[in-house]
Design a protein around this motif. Structure first.
Motif, short mmCIF file in Angstrom:
data_model
loop_
_atom_site.label_atom_id
_atom_site.label_comp_id
_atom_site.label_asym_id
_atom_site.label_seq_id
_atom_site.Cartn_x
_atom_site.Cartn_y
_atom_site.Cartn_z
N ARG A 172 0.75 -1.04 -0.13
CA ARG A 172 -0.01 -0.08 0.59
C ARG A 172 0.68 0.98 -0.21
N VAL A 176 0.76 4.45 -2.75
CA VAL A 176 0.39 5.68 -2.53
C VAL A 176 1.30 6.59 -3.26
N THR B 40 -13.29 -0.73 -3.98
CA THR B 40 -12.54 -0.20 -3.92
C THR B 40 -11.74 -0.61 -5.10
N GLU B 44 -9.48 2.00 -7.00
CA GLU B 44 -7.63 1.95 -7.80
C GLU B 44 -8.04 2.04 -9.20
N PRO B 78 -5.81 6.29 1.58
CA PRO B 78 -6.23 4.68 1.51
C PRO B 78 -6.63 5.02 3.06
N ASP B 155 -10.17 6.20 0.97
CA ASP B 155 -11.31 5.29 0.55
C ASP B 155 -10.68 4.26 1.88
#
Lengths: 279, 210
Positions: A172, A176, B40, B44, B78, B155
Protein backbone atom coordinates in the motif's frame (compact mmCIF):
# COMPACT_ATOMS: atom_id res chain seq x y z
CA UNK A 1 -27.04 -22.57 31.32
CA UNK A 2 -26.26 -22.78 35.03
CA UNK A 3 -25.49 -25.94 36.89
CA UNK A 4 -29.07 -26.40 38.08
CA UNK A 5 -30.22 -26.91 34.48
CA UNK A 6 -27.88 -29.85 33.84
CA UNK A 7 -29.33 -33.34 33.78
CA UNK A 8 -28.84 -35.20 37.07
CA UNK A 9 -26.28 -37.64 35.67
CA UNK A 10 -23.88 -34.83 34.54
CA UNK A 11 -23.70 -33.12 37.92
CA UNK A 12 -20.25 -33.32 39.49
CA UNK A 13 -19.19 -36.18 37.22
CA UNK A 14 -17.01 -34.46 34.65
CA UNK A 15 -13.34 -33.99 35.54
CA UNK A 16 -11.19 -32.35 32.84
CA UNK A 17 -7.97 -34.23 32.14
CA UNK A 18 -4.81 -32.96 33.81
CA UNK A 19 -2.35 -30.90 31.79
CA UNK A 20 0.96 -31.93 33.28
CA UNK A 21 1.48 -35.33 31.58
CA UNK A 22 1.06 -33.66 28.18
CA UNK A 23 3.41 -30.79 29.01
CA UNK A 24 5.94 -33.19 30.54
CA UNK A 25 6.18 -35.27 27.36
CA UNK A 26 6.48 -32.17 25.18
CA UNK A 27 9.13 -30.78 27.51
CA UNK A 28 11.20 -33.95 27.63
CA UNK A 29 11.25 -34.32 23.87
CA UNK A 30 12.30 -30.75 23.19
CA UNK A 31 14.85 -30.58 26.00
CA UNK A 32 16.59 -33.70 24.67
CA UNK A 33 17.43 -31.88 21.49
CA UNK A 34 18.51 -28.73 23.28
CA UNK A 35 20.72 -30.82 25.59
CA UNK A 36 22.38 -32.39 22.54
CA UNK A 37 23.17 -28.99 21.04
CA UNK A 38 24.56 -27.59 24.29
CA UNK A 39 26.43 -30.86 24.93
CA UNK A 40 28.16 -30.65 21.56
CA UNK A 41 29.33 -27.11 22.22
CA UNK A 42 30.48 -28.02 25.72
CA UNK A 43 32.43 -31.02 24.47
CA UNK A 44 34.21 -28.89 21.86
CA UNK A 45 35.08 -26.28 24.43
CA UNK A 46 36.46 -28.73 26.99
CA UNK A 47 38.31 -30.84 24.44
CA UNK A 48 40.71 -28.08 23.65
CA UNK A 49 42.54 -25.41 25.63
CA UNK A 50 43.12 -21.76 24.80
CA UNK A 51 46.72 -22.82 24.20
CA UNK A 52 45.67 -25.15 21.42
CA UNK A 53 43.60 -22.46 19.78
CA UNK A 54 46.47 -19.99 19.94
CA UNK A 55 48.85 -22.54 18.53
CA UNK A 56 46.43 -23.29 15.71
CA UNK A 57 46.11 -19.60 15.00
CA UNK A 58 49.89 -19.31 14.69
CA UNK A 59 50.04 -21.81 11.86
CA UNK A 60 50.55 -20.09 8.54
CA UNK A 61 48.10 -22.40 6.77
CA UNK A 62 45.35 -21.76 9.26
CA UNK A 63 45.95 -18.02 9.14
CA UNK A 64 45.62 -18.18 5.37
CA UNK A 65 42.45 -20.28 5.61
CA UNK A 66 40.93 -17.87 8.14
CA UNK A 67 41.74 -14.90 5.95
CA UNK A 68 40.39 -16.60 2.83
CA UNK A 69 37.23 -17.67 4.65
CA UNK A 70 36.54 -14.16 5.94
CA UNK A 71 37.14 -12.56 2.54
CA UNK A 72 35.19 -15.10 0.46
CA UNK A 73 32.26 -15.16 2.90
CA UNK A 74 31.99 -11.40 2.79
CA UNK A 75 32.17 -11.29 -1.00
CA UNK A 76 29.58 -14.09 -1.17
CA UNK A 77 27.31 -12.24 1.24
CA UNK A 78 27.45 -9.04 -0.84
CA UNK A 79 26.87 -10.93 -4.11
CA UNK A 80 23.97 -12.83 -2.53
CA UNK A 81 22.30 -9.60 -1.42
CA UNK A 82 22.79 -8.01 -4.82
CA UNK A 83 20.96 -10.97 -6.35
CA UNK A 84 18.45 -11.67 -3.57
CA UNK A 85 16.99 -8.17 -3.29
CA UNK A 86 15.82 -7.82 -6.92
CA UNK A 87 14.80 -11.49 -7.08
CA UNK A 88 12.72 -11.22 -3.92
CA UNK A 89 11.17 -7.97 -5.17
CA UNK A 90 10.09 -9.44 -8.50
CA UNK A 91 8.86 -12.70 -6.97
CA UNK A 92 6.66 -10.94 -4.42
CA UNK A 93 5.47 -7.81 -6.21
CA UNK A 94 4.60 -9.20 -9.65
CA UNK A 95 2.51 -12.01 -11.04
CA UNK A 96 3.56 -13.61 -14.29
CA UNK A 97 3.24 -16.96 -16.04
CA UNK A 98 5.73 -19.54 -14.82
CA UNK A 99 6.21 -17.85 -11.47
CA UNK A 100 5.58 -21.04 -9.51
CA UNK A 101 8.17 -22.87 -11.57
CA UNK A 102 10.75 -20.13 -10.99
CA UNK A 103 9.96 -20.24 -7.29
CA UNK A 104 10.65 -23.96 -7.24
CA UNK A 105 13.90 -23.51 -9.18
CA UNK A 106 15.08 -21.01 -6.58
CA UNK A 107 14.79 -23.75 -3.96
CA UNK A 108 16.95 -26.24 -5.83
CA UNK A 109 20.25 -25.19 -4.22
CA UNK A 110 18.66 -25.67 -0.79
CA UNK A 111 17.52 -29.23 -1.39
CA UNK A 112 20.41 -30.39 -3.58
CA UNK A 113 23.17 -32.39 -1.82
CA UNK A 114 26.20 -30.07 -1.47
CA UNK A 115 28.53 -32.48 -3.26
CA UNK A 116 26.18 -32.56 -6.22
CA UNK A 117 26.32 -28.77 -6.43
CA UNK A 118 30.11 -28.94 -6.56
CA UNK A 119 30.07 -31.63 -9.21
CA UNK A 120 27.47 -29.77 -11.26
CA UNK A 121 29.57 -26.61 -11.15
CA UNK A 122 32.61 -28.56 -12.26
CA UNK A 123 30.67 -29.96 -15.20
CA UNK A 124 29.16 -26.56 -16.01
CA UNK A 125 32.65 -25.16 -16.50
CA UNK A 126 33.43 -28.02 -18.89
CA UNK A 127 30.68 -26.91 -21.29
CA UNK A 128 31.39 -24.57 -24.19
CA UNK A 129 30.38 -21.32 -22.43
CA UNK A 130 32.18 -22.52 -19.30
CA UNK A 131 35.35 -23.27 -21.25
CA UNK A 132 35.12 -19.87 -22.91
CA UNK A 133 35.11 -18.19 -19.50
CA UNK A 134 37.92 -20.44 -18.27
CA UNK A 135 40.03 -19.46 -21.25
CA UNK A 136 39.92 -15.84 -20.07
CA UNK A 137 39.79 -16.21 -16.30
CA UNK A 138 40.76 -19.43 -14.62
CA UNK A 139 37.85 -20.38 -12.31
CA UNK A 140 38.07 -24.05 -11.37
CA UNK A 141 40.45 -24.81 -8.48
CA UNK A 142 41.05 -21.10 -7.83
CA UNK A 143 39.79 -18.66 -5.21
CA UNK A 144 37.04 -17.55 -7.63
CA UNK A 145 35.60 -21.04 -7.58
CA UNK A 146 35.44 -20.86 -3.77
CA UNK A 147 33.22 -17.79 -3.99
CA UNK A 148 31.04 -19.32 -6.72
CA UNK A 149 30.59 -22.55 -4.76
CA UNK A 150 29.64 -20.61 -1.61
CA UNK A 151 27.40 -18.25 -3.56
CA UNK A 152 25.36 -21.01 -5.22
CA UNK A 153 24.07 -22.19 -1.85
CA UNK A 154 24.18 -19.05 0.27
CA UNK A 155 22.27 -16.99 -2.26
CA UNK A 156 19.30 -19.37 -2.16
CA UNK A 157 18.95 -18.69 1.56
CA UNK A 158 19.25 -14.95 1.03
CA UNK A 159 16.58 -15.10 -1.68
CA UNK A 160 14.21 -17.01 0.61
CA UNK A 161 14.75 -14.50 3.39
CA UNK A 162 14.18 -11.53 1.10
CA UNK A 163 11.02 -13.19 -0.26
CA UNK A 164 9.63 -13.44 3.25
CA UNK A 165 10.73 -9.90 4.01
CA UNK A 166 9.06 -8.36 0.96
CA UNK A 167 5.89 -10.43 1.24
CA UNK A 168 5.42 -9.30 4.84
CA UNK A 169 5.40 -5.67 3.74
CA UNK A 170 2.05 -4.44 2.46
CA UNK A 171 2.43 -2.79 -0.94
CA UNK A 172 0.00 0.00 0.00
CA UNK A 173 2.75 2.47 0.87
CA UNK A 174 4.39 1.94 -2.52
CA UNK A 175 1.02 2.40 -4.24
CA UNK A 176 0.48 5.70 -2.46
CA UNK A 177 3.98 6.75 -3.53
CA UNK A 178 3.06 6.00 -7.15
CA UNK A 179 0.00 8.27 -6.93
CA UNK A 180 2.21 10.99 -5.44
CA UNK A 181 4.39 11.01 -8.55
CA UNK A 182 6.98 8.26 -7.96
CA UNK A 183 8.22 5.90 -10.62
CA UNK A 184 8.36 2.23 -9.63
CA UNK A 185 12.09 2.61 -9.10
CA UNK A 186 11.69 5.62 -6.83
CA UNK A 187 8.99 3.83 -4.84
CA UNK A 188 11.35 0.88 -4.44
CA UNK A 189 14.35 2.90 -3.29
CA UNK A 190 12.56 5.51 -1.20
CA UNK A 191 9.63 3.60 0.29
CA UNK A 192 10.12 -0.16 0.15
CA UNK A 193 13.83 -0.64 0.72
CA UNK A 194 14.07 1.43 3.93
CA UNK A 195 11.43 -0.88 5.42
CA UNK A 196 13.54 -3.97 4.72
CA UNK A 197 16.64 -3.04 6.72
CA UNK A 198 16.21 -5.87 9.21
CA UNK A 199 15.41 -8.36 6.47
CA UNK A 200 18.53 -7.39 4.52
CA UNK A 201 20.62 -7.76 7.65
CA UNK A 202 19.12 -11.19 8.31
CA UNK A 203 19.57 -12.31 4.71
CA UNK A 204 23.17 -11.09 4.71
CA UNK A 205 24.07 -12.79 7.99
CA UNK A 206 22.42 -15.99 6.91
CA UNK A 207 24.29 -15.98 3.60
CA UNK A 208 27.55 -15.24 5.40
CA UNK A 209 27.04 -18.08 7.88
CA UNK A 210 26.10 -20.54 5.14
CA UNK A 211 29.17 -19.53 3.15
CA UNK A 212 31.43 -19.98 6.18
CA UNK A 213 30.27 -23.56 6.67
CA UNK A 214 30.26 -24.53 2.99
CA UNK A 215 32.52 -27.49 2.36
CA UNK A 216 31.19 -30.10 -0.07
CA UNK A 217 30.94 -27.93 -3.21
CA UNK A 218 34.29 -26.28 -2.42
CA UNK A 219 36.04 -29.63 -2.04
CA UNK A 220 34.81 -30.78 -5.45
CA UNK A 221 34.90 -27.50 -7.36
CA UNK A 222 37.92 -25.80 -5.79
CA UNK A 223 39.93 -28.67 -4.39
CA UNK A 224 41.67 -28.62 -1.02
CA UNK A 225 45.04 -27.14 -1.80
CA UNK A 226 46.83 -25.64 1.18
CA UNK A 227 47.61 -21.94 0.89
CA UNK A 228 45.44 -21.72 -2.22
CA UNK A 229 41.82 -22.80 -1.93
CA UNK A 230 41.85 -23.78 1.72
CA UNK A 231 39.00 -22.29 3.75
CA UNK A 232 38.26 -23.11 7.39
CA UNK A 233 36.03 -26.16 6.76
CA UNK A 234 38.77 -27.47 4.44
CA UNK A 235 41.26 -27.01 7.30
CA UNK A 236 39.09 -29.06 9.65
CA UNK A 237 38.90 -31.79 7.01
CA UNK A 238 42.65 -31.74 6.26
CA UNK A 239 43.71 -31.67 9.92
CA UNK A 240 41.35 -34.53 10.77
CA UNK A 241 42.57 -36.62 7.87
CA UNK A 242 46.12 -36.48 9.25
CA UNK A 243 44.89 -37.22 12.79
CA UNK A 244 45.47 -33.76 14.20
CA UNK A 245 42.19 -33.63 16.11
CA UNK A 246 43.28 -30.77 18.40
CA UNK A 247 43.87 -28.42 15.51
CA UNK A 248 40.62 -29.54 13.87
CA UNK A 249 38.67 -28.76 17.04
CA UNK A 250 40.47 -25.45 17.51
CA UNK A 251 39.53 -24.37 13.99
CA UNK A 252 35.99 -25.62 14.56
CA UNK A 253 35.76 -23.41 17.62
CA UNK A 254 36.79 -20.39 15.58
CA UNK A 255 33.89 -21.16 13.25
CA UNK A 256 31.50 -21.78 16.13
CA UNK A 257 32.27 -18.36 17.60
CA UNK A 258 31.87 -16.71 14.21
CA UNK A 259 28.57 -18.54 13.77
CA UNK A 260 27.39 -17.45 17.20
CA UNK A 261 28.19 -13.86 16.35
CA UNK A 262 26.06 -14.09 13.24
CA UNK A 263 23.25 -15.81 15.12
CA UNK A 264 23.22 -12.96 17.66
CA UNK A 265 22.91 -10.41 14.86
CA UNK A 266 20.10 -12.38 13.25
CA UNK A 267 18.22 -12.91 16.51
CA UNK A 268 18.58 -9.26 17.44
CA UNK A 269 17.50 -7.73 14.14
CA UNK A 270 15.68 -10.51 12.37
CA UNK A 271 12.00 -10.57 13.18
CA UNK A 272 11.13 -12.57 10.12
CA UNK A 273 10.67 -16.04 8.74
CA UNK A 274 12.19 -19.06 10.36
CA UNK A 275 14.33 -16.95 12.67
CA UNK A 276 11.29 -15.35 14.23
CA UNK A 277 11.88 -14.83 17.94
CA UNK A 278 9.52 -16.41 20.41
CA UNK A 279 8.08 -13.21 21.85
CA UNK B 1 -14.73 16.92 -13.35
CA UNK B 2 -14.30 13.17 -13.42
CA UNK B 3 -16.31 11.06 -15.85
CA UNK B 4 -16.26 7.27 -15.67
CA UNK B 5 -17.54 5.84 -18.94
CA UNK B 6 -18.38 2.18 -19.60
CA UNK B 7 -15.68 1.06 -17.20
CA UNK B 8 -15.06 -2.70 -17.07
CA UNK B 9 -12.62 -4.39 -14.76
CA UNK B 10 -11.83 -8.09 -14.82
CA UNK B 11 -9.81 -9.85 -12.18
CA UNK B 12 -10.18 -13.58 -11.82
CA UNK B 13 -13.77 -14.42 -10.93
CA UNK B 14 -14.58 -10.84 -10.06
CA UNK B 15 -16.00 -8.69 -12.83
CA UNK B 16 -17.31 -5.17 -13.00
CA UNK B 17 -19.16 -4.15 -16.15
CA UNK B 18 -20.30 -0.89 -17.63
CA UNK B 19 -19.74 1.36 -14.69
CA UNK B 20 -20.87 4.89 -15.54
CA UNK B 21 -20.93 7.95 -13.32
CA UNK B 22 -19.82 11.53 -13.28
CA UNK B 23 -18.48 13.79 -10.57
CA UNK B 24 -18.86 17.53 -11.16
CA UNK B 25 -16.06 19.91 -10.25
CA UNK B 26 -16.16 20.89 -6.59
CA UNK B 27 -18.51 18.07 -5.62
CA UNK B 28 -17.86 15.63 -2.82
CA UNK B 29 -19.28 12.29 -3.91
CA UNK B 30 -19.69 9.27 -1.66
CA UNK B 31 -19.59 5.84 -3.29
CA UNK B 32 -21.44 3.35 -1.12
CA UNK B 33 -21.73 -0.39 -1.16
CA UNK B 34 -21.23 -3.52 0.87
CA UNK B 35 -17.79 -4.97 1.60
CA UNK B 36 -16.56 -6.87 -1.46
CA UNK B 37 -18.90 -5.13 -3.91
CA UNK B 38 -16.03 -3.64 -5.89
CA UNK B 39 -16.08 -0.05 -4.71
CA UNK B 40 -12.41 -0.06 -3.75
CA UNK B 41 -11.61 -1.73 -7.08
CA UNK B 42 -13.27 1.17 -8.91
CA UNK B 43 -11.25 3.63 -6.88
CA UNK B 44 -8.02 1.77 -7.61
CA UNK B 45 -8.86 1.82 -11.31
CA UNK B 46 -9.33 5.60 -11.15
CA UNK B 47 -5.98 5.92 -9.38
CA UNK B 48 -4.28 3.70 -11.96
CA UNK B 49 -3.35 1.02 -9.46
CA UNK B 50 -5.53 -1.56 -11.17
CA UNK B 51 -5.70 -2.41 -14.85
CA UNK B 52 -9.00 -1.74 -16.53
CA UNK B 53 -10.38 -4.01 -19.23
CA UNK B 54 -12.21 -1.35 -21.18
CA UNK B 55 -13.82 2.03 -20.83
CA UNK B 56 -12.68 5.59 -20.33
CA UNK B 57 -11.72 7.74 -17.39
CA UNK B 58 -11.91 11.44 -18.19
CA UNK B 59 -10.43 13.90 -15.72
CA UNK B 60 -11.28 17.46 -16.77
CA UNK B 61 -11.67 16.25 -20.34
CA UNK B 62 -8.38 14.37 -20.51
CA UNK B 63 -8.47 10.58 -20.89
CA UNK B 64 -6.33 9.33 -18.02
CA UNK B 65 -7.14 5.65 -18.37
CA UNK B 66 -3.79 4.82 -19.99
CA UNK B 67 -1.68 7.10 -17.82
CA UNK B 68 0.58 5.87 -15.03
CA UNK B 69 -0.59 6.56 -11.46
CA UNK B 70 2.21 9.12 -11.17
CA UNK B 71 0.86 11.09 -14.14
CA UNK B 72 -2.78 11.28 -13.08
CA UNK B 73 -2.57 14.06 -10.49
CA UNK B 74 -5.03 12.33 -8.17
CA UNK B 75 -4.56 12.47 -4.41
CA UNK B 76 -5.08 9.24 -2.49
CA UNK B 77 -6.02 8.66 1.15
CA UNK B 78 -6.06 4.92 1.85
CA UNK B 79 -8.00 3.21 4.60
CA UNK B 80 -5.24 2.78 7.16
CA UNK B 81 -3.36 5.90 6.09
CA UNK B 82 -0.43 3.84 4.80
CA UNK B 83 1.91 6.61 5.92
CA UNK B 84 5.55 6.13 4.93
CA UNK B 85 6.83 4.41 8.04
CA UNK B 86 10.48 5.17 7.40
CA UNK B 87 9.92 8.95 7.36
CA UNK B 88 8.75 11.51 9.89
CA UNK B 89 5.52 13.47 9.58
CA UNK B 90 6.90 16.44 7.65
CA UNK B 91 8.69 14.19 5.14
CA UNK B 92 5.39 12.41 4.59
CA UNK B 93 3.57 15.69 3.99
CA UNK B 94 6.25 17.02 1.66
CA UNK B 95 6.94 13.77 -0.19
CA UNK B 96 5.06 14.55 -3.42
CA UNK B 97 6.84 17.92 -3.59
CA UNK B 98 10.25 16.35 -3.05
CA UNK B 99 9.53 14.02 -5.97
CA UNK B 100 8.55 17.10 -8.01
CA UNK B 101 11.93 18.64 -7.13
CA UNK B 102 10.52 21.66 -5.30
CA UNK B 103 13.09 23.78 -3.47
CA UNK B 104 13.53 23.03 0.24
CA UNK B 105 12.09 26.34 1.46
CA UNK B 106 9.09 25.99 -0.86
CA UNK B 107 8.42 22.51 0.52
CA UNK B 108 8.77 23.76 4.09
CA UNK B 109 6.30 26.57 3.39
CA UNK B 110 3.75 24.22 1.84
CA UNK B 111 4.18 21.69 4.67
CA UNK B 112 3.57 24.31 7.33
CA UNK B 113 0.55 25.60 5.42
CA UNK B 114 -0.88 22.05 5.32
CA UNK B 115 -0.06 21.48 8.98
CA UNK B 116 -2.00 24.64 9.86
CA UNK B 117 -4.95 23.60 7.76
CA UNK B 118 -5.08 20.10 9.29
CA UNK B 119 -4.18 21.12 12.84
CA UNK B 120 -1.10 18.94 13.02
CA UNK B 121 1.66 21.56 13.53
CA UNK B 122 2.68 19.91 16.80
CA UNK B 123 3.36 16.59 15.03
CA UNK B 124 5.73 17.70 12.27
CA UNK B 125 8.96 16.17 13.57
CA UNK B 126 7.30 13.09 15.08
CA UNK B 127 7.81 9.55 13.83
CA UNK B 128 4.87 7.70 12.31
CA UNK B 129 4.87 4.82 14.79
CA UNK B 130 3.62 6.91 17.71
CA UNK B 131 0.64 8.55 16.00
CA UNK B 132 -3.01 7.92 16.84
CA UNK B 133 -5.52 6.81 14.21
CA UNK B 134 -6.97 10.29 13.79
CA UNK B 135 -3.52 11.86 13.50
CA UNK B 136 -2.55 9.32 10.86
CA UNK B 137 -5.59 10.09 8.73
CA UNK B 138 -4.93 13.83 8.97
CA UNK B 139 -1.36 13.35 7.78
CA UNK B 140 -2.52 11.01 5.01
CA UNK B 141 -4.98 13.70 3.88
CA UNK B 142 -2.27 16.35 3.91
CA UNK B 143 0.14 14.11 2.00
CA UNK B 144 -2.50 13.50 -0.67
CA UNK B 145 -3.37 17.21 -0.96
CA UNK B 146 0.19 18.59 -0.94
CA UNK B 147 0.70 18.65 -4.72
CA UNK B 148 -2.62 20.40 -5.47
CA UNK B 149 -4.23 17.33 -7.07
CA UNK B 150 -7.16 17.86 -9.39
CA UNK B 151 -9.10 15.12 -7.67
CA UNK B 152 -9.02 13.35 -4.32
CA UNK B 153 -9.77 9.67 -3.63
CA UNK B 154 -10.58 8.60 -0.08
CA UNK B 155 -10.89 4.88 0.63
CA UNK B 156 -12.81 4.25 3.87
CA UNK B 157 -10.74 6.96 5.53
CA UNK B 158 -12.76 6.97 8.73
CA UNK B 159 -13.63 3.32 9.21
CA UNK B 160 -10.83 2.55 11.65
CA UNK B 161 -11.50 5.55 13.89
CA UNK B 162 -13.42 5.74 17.15
CA UNK B 163 -16.59 7.82 17.40
CA UNK B 164 -15.19 11.12 18.81
CA UNK B 165 -12.23 11.06 16.37
CA UNK B 166 -14.65 10.39 13.53
CA UNK B 167 -16.67 13.47 14.46
CA UNK B 168 -13.49 15.57 14.45
CA UNK B 169 -12.61 14.20 11.03
CA UNK B 170 -16.10 15.04 9.72
CA UNK B 171 -15.52 18.63 10.82
CA UNK B 172 -12.13 18.70 9.15
CA UNK B 173 -13.39 17.21 5.89
CA UNK B 174 -16.32 19.66 5.78
CA UNK B 175 -13.87 22.52 6.38
CA UNK B 176 -11.56 21.30 3.57
CA UNK B 177 -14.53 20.91 1.28
CA UNK B 178 -15.52 24.51 1.89
CA UNK B 179 -12.08 26.09 1.88
CA UNK B 180 -10.37 24.16 -0.90
CA UNK B 181 -13.41 23.41 -3.05
CA UNK B 182 -12.01 19.92 -3.62
CA UNK B 183 -13.52 17.42 -6.00
CA UNK B 184 -13.53 14.09 -4.25
CA UNK B 185 -14.65 10.49 -4.33
CA UNK B 186 -15.11 8.95 -0.90
CA UNK B 187 -15.63 5.19 -0.72
CA UNK B 188 -17.41 3.87 2.35
CA UNK B 189 -20.06 1.53 3.70
CA UNK B 190 -21.04 4.00 6.42
CA UNK B 191 -24.39 5.74 5.95
CA UNK B 192 -23.31 8.38 8.44
CA UNK B 193 -20.27 9.31 6.30
CA UNK B 194 -22.58 9.73 3.34
CA UNK B 195 -25.21 11.72 5.23
CA UNK B 196 -22.75 14.19 6.69
CA UNK B 197 -20.30 14.63 3.82
CA UNK B 198 -21.91 13.85 0.51
CA UNK B 199 -23.08 16.31 -2.13
CA UNK B 200 -24.11 13.28 -4.12
CA UNK B 201 -24.35 9.57 -3.27
CA UNK B 202 -23.62 6.74 -5.70
CA UNK B 203 -24.64 3.25 -4.65
CA UNK B 204 -23.16 0.08 -6.04
CA UNK B 205 -24.81 -3.33 -5.79
CA UNK B 206 -23.81 -6.62 -7.45
CA UNK B 207 -21.22 -4.88 -9.61
CA UNK B 208 -23.68 -2.28 -10.90
CA UNK B 209 -24.41 1.34 -10.13
CA UNK B 210 -27.96 1.75 -8.82
Amino acid sequence: MNKGDLPEREKGKFRPKRNWPFLLVMGIISSTYILLIVGMMYADLTFTTPGHILEALKSEEIQYATKLSLITCTVTMLLSLVVAIPTGYIMTRYDFPGKRLLDAILDIPIILPPLVIGLSLLILFQTAPGKFIESHVRITYTVYSVVIAQFMVACAFAVRTMNVTFSQINSRQEEVALTLGCSKGQAFWMILLPQTKNGILTAGSLAWARALGEFGPILVFSGATRMRTEVLPTTVFLEMSVGNIEAAVAVSLIMIFAGFGVLMVVRYFGNIGFFKTID
Amino acid sequence: MLAVKNLSIRQGDFNLHDINFQIEKGKYVVLMGKTGCGKTTIMEAILGLRKIHSGELLLNGLDISRLKPSERMIGYVPQDGALFSSMDVQSNLGFALRIRKWKKDQIAARVSELADLLGVDYLLSRKISGLSGGERQRIALGRGLAFYPEFLCLDEPLSALDEPTRDEMYELLLKLKKELNITALHVTHSKKDAKILADQIIKIEDGKIV
